[in-house]
Every structure is written in C-alpha cells, then in structure tokens.
Motif scaffolding. Structure first.
Motif, PDB file in Angstrom:
ATOM      1  N   GLN A  66       0.832  -1.199   0.000  1.00 28.52           N
ATOM      2  CA  GLN A  66       0.000   0.000   0.000  1.00 28.52           C
ATOM      3  C   GLN A  66       0.866   1.248   0.000  1.00 28.52           C
ATOM      4  O   GLN A  66       0.548   2.248  -0.661  1.00 28.52           O
ATOM      5  CB  GLN A  66      -0.928  -0.008   1.210  1.00 28.52           C
ATOM      6  CG  GLN A  66      -2.031   1.040   1.170  1.00 28.52           C
ATOM      7  CD  GLN A  66      -3.086   0.742   0.120  1.00 28.52           C
ATOM      8  OE1 GLN A  66      -3.182  -0.379  -0.376  1.00 28.52           O
ATOM      9  NE2 GLN A  66      -3.873   1.739  -0.230  1.00 28.52           N
ATOM     10  N   GLU A  89      -9.826   4.576  -0.548  1.00 28.14           N
ATOM     11  CA  GLU A  89      -9.478   3.838   0.676  1.00 28.14           C
ATOM     12  C   GLU A  89      -7.957   3.674   0.802  1.00 28.14           C
ATOM     13  O   GLU A  89      -7.437   2.556   0.897  1.00 28.14           O
ATOM     14  CB  GLU A  89     -10.157   2.460   0.684  1.00 28.14           C
ATOM     15  CG  GLU A  89     -11.657   2.494   0.502  1.00 28.14           C
ATOM     16  CD  GLU A  89     -12.389   3.034   1.721  1.00 28.14           C
ATOM     17  OE1 GLU A  89     -11.756   3.177   2.786  1.00 28.14           O
ATOM     18  OE2 GLU A  89     -13.587   3.320   1.599  1.00 28.14           O
ATOM     19  N   GLY A  99      -5.809   1.509   3.820  1.00 31.27           N
ATOM     20  CA  GLY A  99      -6.013   0.097   4.112  1.00 31.27           C
ATOM     21  C   GLY A  99      -4.687  -0.624   4.289  1.00 31.27           C
ATOM     22  O   GLY A  99      -3.815  -0.567   3.435  1.00 31.27           O
ATOM     23  N   SER A 104     -13.091   7.297   1.792  1.00 28.93           N
ATOM     24  CA  SER A 104     -12.665   6.624   3.015  1.00 28.93           C
ATOM     25  C   SER A 104     -13.853   6.119   3.806  1.00 28.93           C
ATOM     26  O   SER A 104     -14.956   6.669   3.750  1.00 28.93           O
ATOM     27  CB  SER A 104     -11.842   7.581   3.881  1.00 28.93           C
ATOM     28  OG  SER A 104     -11.436   6.961   5.073  1.00 28.93           O
TER      29      SER A 104
END
Length: 332
Positions: free
Chosen positions: A141, A160, A163, A191
């Motif tokens: 990520q 998002e 995460g 989000s």
C-alpha cells in the motif's frame, strides 16, 4: 475558475443493478474533498469513472477540464491514483517499479520524480530493495501511495488509501495529504474512516445507494457528533444513575445494569459530550469509553436509511446543503 472535477447526472448500471443514480458532484481546485459512505454506496464506481476504468451509462464527467474518455495518457499523467484494491505482484524490486512509474508519469525530469519517490519511501519506512511480491499488504500500500504522490500531480484520486497501514503510517499519510493541498494540488479522498475525513477534508459528500444524501463542509454535516459511550460507576444506586442520565440531551439507547458491585451504563450521545460527563461527575467513575460508531451507522443515523436523491428533497434543504449550511434535523 473551472472546477477540477465536474460530475453531472452520472448514471451507471451493471445489468439490472444501478450503481450510480444521476450523481452530481463538483470539486474545487486546491481543496481536499472527502467521499464517504457504506459499502456499496458507489464510491469506487465514481472514482473509477474519473480515471476511465469504468465508462458511465449516461451523464457527463470532466476532470481537469477534459472528458476522461478522450483525455488519454496526457490527462492520466496529470493525476495520481490509488485504487481501492491494489495488486502489486511480480519479481521487480520496489526501486524498479517506481522507476517505471516515474517514466510513464511523463514528468519532465524522471530522475527528480524517482528521487522524490525514494524520499517518500524513507518517510513511510518501506524497503524498496525487496521484490514487490514479497512485501506485506501494508508495504504494498505504501508503494501504491508513493507512485501516486511522487510526480506531484494536479489531482490525487485516493480510494481507501490507508487500508493495511498502521496508525503511525496513517498519520503520516494524512500529513502528506495536507502538504499536497498546501502545494495547490487537489485531493479526492474516499474513506470509511471518519477521522481521516475530519482531519483533512474541506468539503465532503455522503453517498448511499449511489446517491448523494448530504454534502457540505465537514463541520456543518456534524459527522462526528454521534458517539457510543460505556461507563462503569462505583455505585449500585441505579435509580440515581437513571435520574442523572435522563437530564442528558441527545442520550439514547440507554442500558443500565448492575454487576460486581458496580453499575455499567451504555448508550449513544448525539451532540456535545460535555453534558454527559458533567452528569456523571457526582459518581465515582471507574472506567469510561467513548468511541466513534462505524461510518455506516453514522450515515444512517444522521441522514436516515432513505437514499432520496437531492432533486427529490425539499428545495430549502438542497440550497442549504449547497451553501454548506446543512440542517441535519431537516434530513432525518
């Protein structure tokens, strides 16, 4: 000044299922715009339409003044994108992958872009010497975030993005978003985490069932005004506790029960937390927990289960929302 993102009557259908219902959305340049809502609300579909991964069934979309369907690679180079489901596989190292992204971003100086990427890697604590397929979910990520930020795009579209990140790295990411805004970049942030939106966003839209059910500035939407509370009191006088709780405005779903010589209280506070704390001051408090409910609960509690489109709401409510003077009582 032209809005960075202009979405008008955007409609997307997958077979018999409608994902977006004539969505209207505008994002001003140089702002952080939060897009929130429960799973299935249409957030990811909206963002994928902006980067031309998904084509709309009808309606219009303009990003940085262009239609994503016709902007091609030149338009995409002006954006940084982190998908909601990031898949980084293969044997190339993080360095080689970022070098590739630096070239395809079209930056005039790919060496400088790559150097920025390496600085961000140091900041986020990711080892770029390792093959990407060996990285943990959190470190993958981080690589996704680095490739989105490192060429200083005009627009960041982040689905998002935290995460898999630990709390320390989540805080670092929020600082990166603030720095991007300070540099004049526009950020569209989707989000599930209310605190991320509250700490960074200038404006926010709440999606439910493919429709905007509320929009405005974060403070006017009162997204953080609902809290779940749990208390342990060193008393068994349930009658006195109940009498104190009855005077607290906005306290609902109250449960009081005795256990182990104490009273355990729980409930939901809608509004200021100070009256709740003052009402308990006469008791000895052994334990107190105040927590934010999950996003879906907040959205449904504040705006109801109905996903009534803005066009069907009273005109007064629509204009109030557009002026960022949302009256949450009128939306229940």
């Amino acid at each position: 000044m032209t809005d960075t993102i202009e979405i008008a009557r955007l409609h997307k259908r997958y077979g018999n299922r409608v994902a977006l219902h004539e969505l209207d959305l505008r994002v001003r340049p140089g702002t952080v715009f939060g897009l929130i809502g429960p799973n299935g609300a249409g957030k990811t579909t909206t963002l994928r339409t902006l980067v031309d991964i998904i084509r709309p069934s009808s309606g219009s979309v303009r990003v940085l003044g262009e239609d994503p369907r016709h902007g091609g690679a030149e338009l995409r180079r002006r954006m940084g994108y982190v998908p909601g489901e990031l898949h980084l596989e293969g044997r190339p190292s993080g360095h080689r992958m970022l070098a590739f992204y630096a070239r395809v971003s079209g930056a005039r100086d790919s060496a400088t872009t790559l150097r920025t990427g390496r600085d961000l890697a140091d900041r986020l604590g990711v080892d770029l010497t390792r093959p990407v397929h060996t990285l943990s979910k959190g470190n993958k990520q981080k690589v996704g975030l680095i490739q989105a930020f490192m060429h200083h795009p005009e627009l960041l579209i982040l689905d998002e993005p935290t995460g898999g990140l630990d709390p320390l790295m989540q805080r670092e990411f929020l600082q990166m978003v603030r720095e991007a805004k300070d540099a004049g970049q526009t950020v569209l942030l989707s989000s599930h985490v209310l605190s991320e939106i509250q700490q960074t966003a200038d404006e926010v839209a709440v999606l439910a069932n493919g429709r905007v059910v509320a929009d405005g500035d974060v403070a006017s939407l009162r997204l953080g005004s609902i809290r779940r509370v749990r208390v342990e009191l060193a008393t068994t006088d349930a009658a006195a506790a109940r009498a104190a709780l009855e005077r607290i405005p906005g306290l609902t779903e109250v449960d009081v029960h005795a256990a182990d010589g104490m009273l355990r209280l729980s409930g939901t506070v809608d509004g200021a937390i100070d009256p709740f704390l003052k009402a308990l001051a006469r008791f000895e408090v052994r334990d107190l927990t105040v927590e934010e409910p999950d996003l879906e609960e907040s959205v449904l509690r504040l705006y109801g289960v109905s996903a009534t489109p803005a066009s069907a709401r009273p005109a007064s409510a629509r204009s109030a929302s557009r002026r960022s003077r949302h009256d949450s009582e009128g939306q229940r």
